[in-house]
Design a protein around this motif. Sequence first.
Motif, PDB file in Angstrom:
ATOM      1  N   TRP A 494       0.804  -1.224   0.000  1.00  0.00           N
ATOM      2  CA  TRP A 494       0.000   0.000   0.000  1.00  0.00           C
ATOM      3  C   TRP A 494       0.841   1.280   0.000  1.00  0.00           C
ATOM      4  CZ3 TRP A 494      -4.898  -0.643  -1.267  1.00  0.00           C
ATOM      5  CH2 TRP A 494      -5.549  -1.831  -0.916  1.00  0.00           C
ATOM      6  N   ILE A 495       2.147   1.150   0.088  1.00  0.00           N
ATOM      7  CA  ILE A 495       3.027   2.326   0.064  1.00  0.00           C
ATOM      8  C   ILE A 495       3.973   2.155  -1.121  1.00  0.00           C
ATOM      9  CG2 ILE A 495       4.639   3.761   1.351  1.00  0.00           C
ATOM     10  CD1 ILE A 495       1.901   3.623   2.646  1.00  0.00           C
ATOM     11  N   PRO A 496       3.699   2.825  -2.255  1.00  0.00           N
ATOM     12  CA  PRO A 496       4.469   2.578  -3.485  1.00  0.00           C
ATOM     13  C   PRO A 496       5.951   2.902  -3.373  1.00  0.00           C
ATOM     14  CG  PRO A 496       2.436   3.766  -3.956  1.00  0.00           C
ATOM     15  CD  PRO A 496       2.599   3.768  -2.471  1.00  0.00           C
ATOM     16  N   TYR A 509      -3.307   7.983   5.238  1.00  0.00           N
ATOM     17  CA  TYR A 509      -2.081   8.110   4.459  1.00  0.00           C
ATOM     18  C   TYR A 509      -1.662   6.829   3.743  1.00  0.00           C
ATOM     19  CZ  TYR A 509      -2.167  12.764   6.104  1.00  0.00           C
ATOM     20  OH  TYR A 509      -2.582  14.062   6.315  1.00  0.00           O
ATOM     21  N   GLY A 510      -2.622   5.980   3.445  1.00  0.00           N
ATOM     22  CA  GLY A 510      -2.379   4.958   2.446  1.00  0.00           C
ATOM     23  C   GLY A 510      -2.366   3.516   2.873  1.00  0.00           C
ATOM     24  N   HIS A 511      -1.808   3.197   4.046  1.00  0.00           N
ATOM     25  CA  HIS A 511      -1.671   1.780   4.410  1.00  0.00           C
ATOM     26  C   HIS A 511      -2.980   1.242   4.963  1.00  0.00           C
ATOM     27  CE1 HIS A 511      -0.384  -1.796   6.774  1.00  0.00           C
ATOM     28  NE2 HIS A 511       0.347  -1.973   5.690  1.00  0.00           N
ATOM     29  N   VAL A 512      -3.505   0.206   4.321  1.00  0.00           N
ATOM     30  CA  VAL A 512      -4.792  -0.382   4.731  1.00  0.00           C
ATOM     31  C   VAL A 512      -4.559  -1.533   5.701  1.00  0.00           C
ATOM     32  CG1 VAL A 512      -6.877  -1.531   3.920  1.00  0.00           C
ATOM     33  CG2 VAL A 512      -5.843   0.306   2.559  1.00  0.00           C
ATOM     34  N   ALA A 513      -3.855  -2.543   5.258  1.00  0.00           N
ATOM     35  CA  ALA A 513      -3.536  -3.714   6.082  1.00  0.00           C
ATOM     36  C   ALA A 513      -2.521  -4.541   5.321  1.00  0.00           C
ATOM     37  CB  ALA A 513      -4.785  -4.547   6.378  1.00  0.00           C
ATOM     38  N   ASP A 514      -1.810  -5.378   6.028  1.00  0.00           N
ATOM     39  CA  ASP A 514      -0.873  -6.277   5.373  1.00  0.00           C
ATOM     40  C   ASP A 514      -1.670  -7.390   4.701  1.00  0.00           C
ATOM     41  OD1 ASP A 514       1.064  -8.242   4.720  1.00  0.00           O
ATOM     42  OD2 ASP A 514       2.401  -7.437   6.252  1.00  0.00           O
ATOM     43  N   PRO A 515      -1.596  -7.521   3.378  1.00  0.00           N
ATOM     44  CA  PRO A 515      -2.397  -8.546   2.695  1.00  0.00           C
ATOM     45  C   PRO A 515      -2.010  -9.969   3.077  1.00  0.00           C
ATOM     46  CG  PRO A 515      -0.825  -7.554   1.184  1.00  0.00           C
ATOM     47  CD  PRO A 515      -0.784  -6.729   2.436  1.00  0.00           C
ATOM     48  N   ARG A 516      -0.817 -10.144   3.627  1.00  0.00           N
ATOM     49  CA  ARG A 516      -0.427 -11.474   4.090  1.00  0.00           C
ATOM     50  C   ARG A 516      -1.182 -11.862   5.350  1.00  0.00           C
ATOM     51  NH1 ARG A 516       5.820  -9.862   4.252  1.00  0.00           N
ATOM     52  NH2 ARG A 516       4.751  -8.094   5.229  1.00  0.00           N
ATOM     53  N   ILE A 517      -1.712 -10.844   6.043  1.00  0.00           N
ATOM     54  CA  ILE A 517      -2.477 -11.073   7.270  1.00  0.00           C
ATOM     55  C   ILE A 517      -3.970 -10.919   7.018  1.00  0.00           C
ATOM     56  CG2 ILE A 517      -2.766 -10.338   9.669  1.00  0.00           C
ATOM     57  CD1 ILE A 517       0.009 -11.475   9.012  1.00  0.00           C
ATOM     58  N   ASP A 518      -4.309  -9.944   6.230  1.00  0.00           N
ATOM     59  CA  ASP A 518      -5.711  -9.586   6.004  1.00  0.00           C
ATOM     60  C   ASP A 518      -5.898  -9.292   4.518  1.00  0.00           C
ATOM     61  OD1 ASP A 518      -8.312  -8.802   6.287  1.00  0.00           O
ATOM     62  OD2 ASP A 518      -7.944  -7.377   7.897  1.00  0.00           O
ATOM     63  N   LYS A 520      -8.326  -9.636   2.475  1.00  0.00           N
ATOM     64  CA  LYS A 520      -9.600  -9.092   1.995  1.00  0.00           C
ATOM     65  C   LYS A 520      -9.907  -7.708   2.565  1.00  0.00           C
ATOM     66  CE  LYS A 520     -11.658 -13.660   1.318  1.00  0.00           C
ATOM     67  NZ  LYS A 520     -12.793 -14.563   1.658  1.00  0.00           N
ATOM     68  N   ALA A 521      -8.942  -7.114   3.227  1.00  0.00           N
ATOM     69  CA  ALA A 521      -9.168  -5.797   3.821  1.00  0.00           C
ATOM     70  C   ALA A 521      -9.468  -4.769   2.731  1.00  0.00           C
ATOM     71  CB  ALA A 521      -7.952  -5.367   4.623  1.00  0.00           C
ATOM     72  N   VAL A 522     -10.476  -3.967   2.980  1.00  0.00           N
ATOM     73  CA  VAL A 522     -10.881  -2.941   2.023  1.00  0.00           C
ATOM     74  C   VAL A 522     -10.684  -1.575   2.668  1.00  0.00           C
ATOM     75  CG1 VAL A 522     -12.765  -1.991   0.649  1.00  0.00           C
ATOM     76  CG2 VAL A 522     -12.538  -4.480   0.948  1.00  0.00           C
ATOM     77  N   GLY A 523      -9.954  -0.717   2.008  1.00  0.00           N
ATOM     78  CA  GLY A 523      -9.711   0.618   2.524  1.00  0.00           C
ATOM     79  C   GLY A 523     -10.515   1.661   1.786  1.00  0.00           C
ATOM     80  N   PRO A 524     -10.285   2.918   2.076  1.00  0.00           N
ATOM     81  CA  PRO A 524     -10.944   4.001   1.337  1.00  0.00           C
ATOM     82  C   PRO A 524     -10.571   3.949  -0.138  1.00  0.00           C
ATOM     83  CG  PRO A 524      -9.910   4.802   3.353  1.00  0.00           C
ATOM     84  CD  PRO A 524      -9.425   3.397   3.151  1.00  0.00           C
ATOM     85  N   LYS A 525     -11.311   4.679  -0.935  1.00  0.00           N
ATOM     86  CA  LYS A 525     -11.051   4.682  -2.374  1.00  0.00           C
ATOM     87  C   LYS A 525      -9.804   5.489  -2.730  1.00  0.00           C
ATOM     88  CE  LYS A 525     -15.850   3.941  -3.765  1.00  0.00           C
ATOM     89  NZ  LYS A 525     -17.006   4.461  -4.545  1.00  0.00           N
ATOM     90  N   THR A 526      -9.383   6.344  -1.835  1.00  0.00           N
ATOM     91  CA  THR A 526      -8.189   7.133  -2.084  1.00  0.00           C
ATOM     92  C   THR A 526      -7.507   7.424  -0.757  1.00  0.00           C
ATOM     93  OG1 THR A 526      -7.321   9.106  -3.178  1.00  0.00           O
ATOM     94  CG2 THR A 526      -9.372   9.351  -1.926  1.00  0.00           C
ATOM     95  N   PHE A 527      -6.420   8.161  -0.803  1.00  0.00           N
ATOM     96  CA  PHE A 527      -5.678   8.486   0.410  1.00  0.00           C
ATOM     97  C   PHE A 527      -5.148   9.911   0.295  1.00  0.00           C
ATOM     98  CE2 PHE A 527      -2.708   6.815  -2.646  1.00  0.00           C
ATOM     99  CZ  PHE A 527      -1.568   7.577  -2.501  1.00  0.00           C
ATOM    100  N   ASP A 528      -4.745  10.459   1.414  1.00  0.00           N
ATOM    101  CA  ASP A 528      -4.193  11.812   1.418  1.00  0.00           C
ATOM    102  C   ASP A 528      -2.775  11.780   0.860  1.00  0.00           C
ATOM    103  OD1 ASP A 528      -6.180  13.669   2.843  1.00  0.00           O
ATOM    104  OD2 ASP A 528      -6.137  11.910   4.138  1.00  0.00           O
ATOM    105  N   TRP A 678      -1.093   2.678  -6.388  1.00  0.00           N
ATOM    106  CA  TRP A 678      -1.478   2.428  -4.986  1.00  0.00           C
ATOM    107  C   TRP A 678      -2.266   1.135  -4.945  1.00  0.00           C
ATOM    108  CZ3 TRP A 678      -6.458   3.747  -2.326  1.00  0.00           C
ATOM    109  CH2 TRP A 678      -6.363   3.550  -0.942  1.00  0.00           C
ATOM    110  N   TRP A 679      -1.657   0.111  -4.384  1.00  0.00           N
ATOM    111  CA  TRP A 679      -2.284  -1.204  -4.340  1.00  0.00           C
ATOM    112  C   TRP A 679      -1.693  -2.001  -3.190  1.00  0.00           C
ATOM    113  CZ3 TRP A 679      -0.118  -4.452  -9.060  1.00  0.00           C
ATOM    114  CH2 TRP A 679       1.262  -4.269  -9.142  1.00  0.00           C
ATOM    115  N   SER A 680      -2.251  -3.179  -2.981  1.00  0.00           N
ATOM    116  CA  SER A 680      -1.816  -3.987  -1.839  1.00  0.00           C
ATOM    117  C   SER A 680      -0.508  -4.713  -2.091  1.00  0.00           C
ATOM    118  CB  SER A 680      -2.893  -5.015  -1.481  1.00  0.00           C
ATOM    119  OG  SER A 680      -3.107  -5.920  -2.556  1.00  0.00           O
ATOM    120  N   THR A 681      -0.042  -4.722  -3.333  1.00  0.00           N
ATOM    121  CA  THR A 681       1.239  -5.347  -3.659  1.00  0.00           C
ATOM    122  C   THR A 681       2.392  -4.517  -3.092  1.00  0.00           C
ATOM    123  OG1 THR A 681       0.327  -6.306  -5.659  1.00  0.00           O
ATOM    124  CG2 THR A 681       2.724  -6.080  -5.568  1.00  0.00           C
ATOM    125  N   TYR A 682       3.457  -5.193  -2.752  1.00  0.00           N
ATOM    126  CA  TYR A 682       4.620  -4.515  -2.175  1.00  0.00           C
ATOM    127  C   TYR A 682       5.229  -3.571  -3.193  1.00  0.00           C
ATOM    128  CZ  TYR A 682       8.702  -4.047   0.887  1.00  0.00           C
ATOM    129  OH  TYR A 682       9.664  -3.569   1.726  1.00  0.00           O
TER     130      TYR A 682
END
Length: 755
Positions: A494-496, A509-518, A520-528, A678-682
Motif C-alpha cells: 500500500w506504500i508505493p 495516508y495509504g496503508h490499509v492492512a498487510d495482505p499477508r495477514i488480512d 480481503k481488507a478494504v480501505g478508502p477509495k483514495t488516500f491523502d 497504490w495497491w496492496s502489492t509490495y
Amino acid sequence: MKASSRLLAVALSFLFLESVGPVRGVEDSAAAKARAAKGEAPPTKGSEMLYGPVFEDSVQISPKVPVAAKGLVVRLGGASVCYDTDGLRMAAFWTVGFLDFRHTNVGTYKGDGTGATTVAGDVRVRTEDGPGFGVDPTFTDPRATKAGPLPREHGHFAGYYLHEDRVILSYTVEGCAMLEMPAFASDGERGILIRHFTAGPSAKALEVRLADREQGKTTTIGAVSVDGSKEGFAISEVGDRTLYLHVPAHEQAVNFAVAIWTGDAVQPPVDLGKAIGPLQNLAVLCKGGPGRWAAIPALAGTVAKDDAAYVVDSIPLPVVNPWNSWMRLSAFDFFADGRAAVATLNGDVWIVSGLDAKLEHVTWKRFAVGLYEPLGLKIVRGEIYVHGRDRITRLHDLDGDGEADFYESFNSDRTLFPSYHAFAFDLQTDSKGNFYYVVGGNQLGVKRDWHASLFRVSPDGAKTEVVATGFRAPNGMGIGPNDEIAVGDNQGHWIPSSKVNIVKPGGFYGHVADPRIDAKAVGPKTFDAPLLWIPMTMDSSTGGQVWVTGGKWGPFDGKMLTTSYGKSALLGVLEEKVEGVAQGGAFVFPLKFDSGIMRARFSPVDGQLYVAGLRGWQTNGTADGCLERVRYTGKPVLLPTGLHVGRDALTIGFDVALDPAYGNDAANFSIEQYNYKWWSTYGSPDLSVADPAKKGRDAVEVTGAKLSGDGKSVTLTVPGLAPVMQMEVKWRLRSATGAEVKGVLGNTIAKVPTE
C-alpha cells in the motif's frame, strides 16, 4: 514483628535468599553449559548483554498461555517473575533461565518471530490473562476487548522504583495505592515466590490473584505474613483452580507478604517467616539507592577537515563496555546545557557529555536500562521521556547520582499486539506541550486498533487521541516551527515508495492492512497525498524529520531535513505551497554516515545538526550504531535551496551565483517523470504518465533555461508541466567561481498554478 502475625497458613523447610547479580540476556551459567553440551550456537549480541534487574518486553509464557503484551520481567537471582502491567497481574514465576529473545529485534538484527520473548526456564507459578486484582474472587475482566490497560478506576500501573537490585512496583487498585516488591527463596528443590506489599488505606476489600492451577499439575500452595493484625487476611480458592489472597478493607497502611510455590508438602518443618524476613514499609526503598553502573573513561571523537560546506564529525560510542551493551542508537535529545540523552534499541538510556567543538573527551554514563525497544526520546524541562513499545516512560533520578531510580509510567494507554514489526516510533512535542508518536501497521490486519496511526498525548500524560491513520512503517516524524507534523513512511504494501507526509487531523495516508495477514481488507477509495514521494535511488527507508533552526547551519534555516535509514543519508526538503496545496522535492547531501540514520536534533549550544541511527535490516549502514554531527563550516553551499513550480516552468534556487554559460543552457538539465500504483502489492513499478498501462519513465523536454539577475536561480521552461507523483530533475553546472554544481532533485507536483 510478632510471631503470631508472621504466618497464617503453612511453613516451609529451610530456605535461603539468593542475591541478585547482573542479568545476562538469555543465558545463565547453567543454561550456557546445557547449550554447549548440545552443540548449539552461542547467543546473539543482545543475549550477551548484562541488563539490570528489570527487562520490559512482550513475554510468551508458554505455547498454551497467553502473552503478557506489556511484560515487566524482574530478575530475582536464580529465578524471574513476569508482571502483566496492563492487567496488574503476576503472569508467571520461573526458576533457572531468564528469557529467550534470539528471534526478536532485541536479540538479533532482525526479529523473525511474533515479537515476543519466551520464558527460558521452569515455570513454577502462573496466572491466566485477565486482571490480577478484583473486589471479588471471580476476577471479572472489565475491558471490552480483554486487552490493553485496565480502566483507571479499576487499576493503574504507575511505574517502578529501583533500590540496589530490588524492584518496587507502584500501582493503584480500586483507589488503593499499592507498592509491591518480589523476592525469591529456594530450599534447593522448589522455587518460592515471595510478594511483599505495602497497601495504602482502602475502603474496599481486595482480592489478589496468586496462581491459576493447570489440570493434572501439582498443587500450588501459599502462605501469608502480616505486619500487625492478621484478622481478615486469608488465602482461598475459587473451586480447585484459582488461588487468591483476601485483603480486608483497612483504614491505615498495612505491610504484608505472601509466599507462593508449587508442591504437595503442606507441612514443611521450619518457619516460613525466616524466608520472608521482617516486613517493612516499602516506601523507604522508593527514594533512590547506590549507583549500579560505573563511569566509562572518556573517549576521543573525530572532527572532520573543513573541506566542504557540510562535514560529518564522528562521536565515539562505548562499544566496548562492562555490560556488553549493544550500542544500536535509536533516539536522542539534548539538555539545555548541550549534554545528550541517548536511547538504544536494547533498552538502555545513556547521558553523553563533552559534545564540544573538539570532541576530545566524550563521556558516556549509563542512566537507565531494560526499556522495551525505545525508538523515541524527548527532554522536557530537563526530564527525560522515553517512548518504547509499551509506554512513554518518564525517568527520575531521585538521589542525584546520575542514574534513574523511578521509571514512571507516564502514558500506557495504547493496546499492544505483539508483532516483531509493529514498532512504536519516535517522540516529539508541539508548542503546547503535547507529545506525539507514530505506530506502524506492517504485518497486522485492518482491525488492529492502536496501530498504523499517529497519536497525540496530552502534556500531563492523561489522554491519548488518534490524529491520523494509514501508516505502514513510519520510522520517524518531526514537529515544525509552526507545529507542522511530518511523518515519513517506507515502501511496502500500500506504500508505493518512500515518502514524507505533512499530516492533517483525520487524514488517511495509504496503508490499509498487510495482505499477508488480512488479504480481503478494504480501505478508502483514495488516500491523502504526501508532501513528496522520494525515488528509491535516493531513499529506500525513510527515518525522522527535523527543521533547521538557530541560524548557525547555513542557508537552510526554516527548511525541513529528512533522514534515510535505508541509504544512511541526509536529505534536504524544499517545500512550497501552490494555491494552498503543499508540495516539495528532496535532494541528498553529499555526506557519508556510519549507520542507518533515523533521528536528528539540533544542539541548543552549538547550533549544529546531530544524527543517530542503527544497523538492522534493509540499510546499507555498516556500523551497529552511530551518533554523528553534521557541521556547517561556512564554505560555499553548492546545493539547491529553493524550488518553485510555475505554469510551464520549474525554478530551482541556489545559495551561490552560477556561471551564466551553464545556467542559461537547457542542455545542462534533464527531467524524467513517472507515477506509482497504490495497491496492496509490495511497492510499485515506475508507470508512464503518458501511458499509465506502460511500465517505465517518461523523458520530459526542457526547452529553455534562464538564469536570474543575481545568478542564484534557474528557471526551466517545461511545456505542459502537470501534476505528477514523481519527477527527477538532474543538473550539471558551474558556480561563478568555477566550482562544480551538480545534483538530483526528486520532487512531487500536486498543483500547477492556474495563472
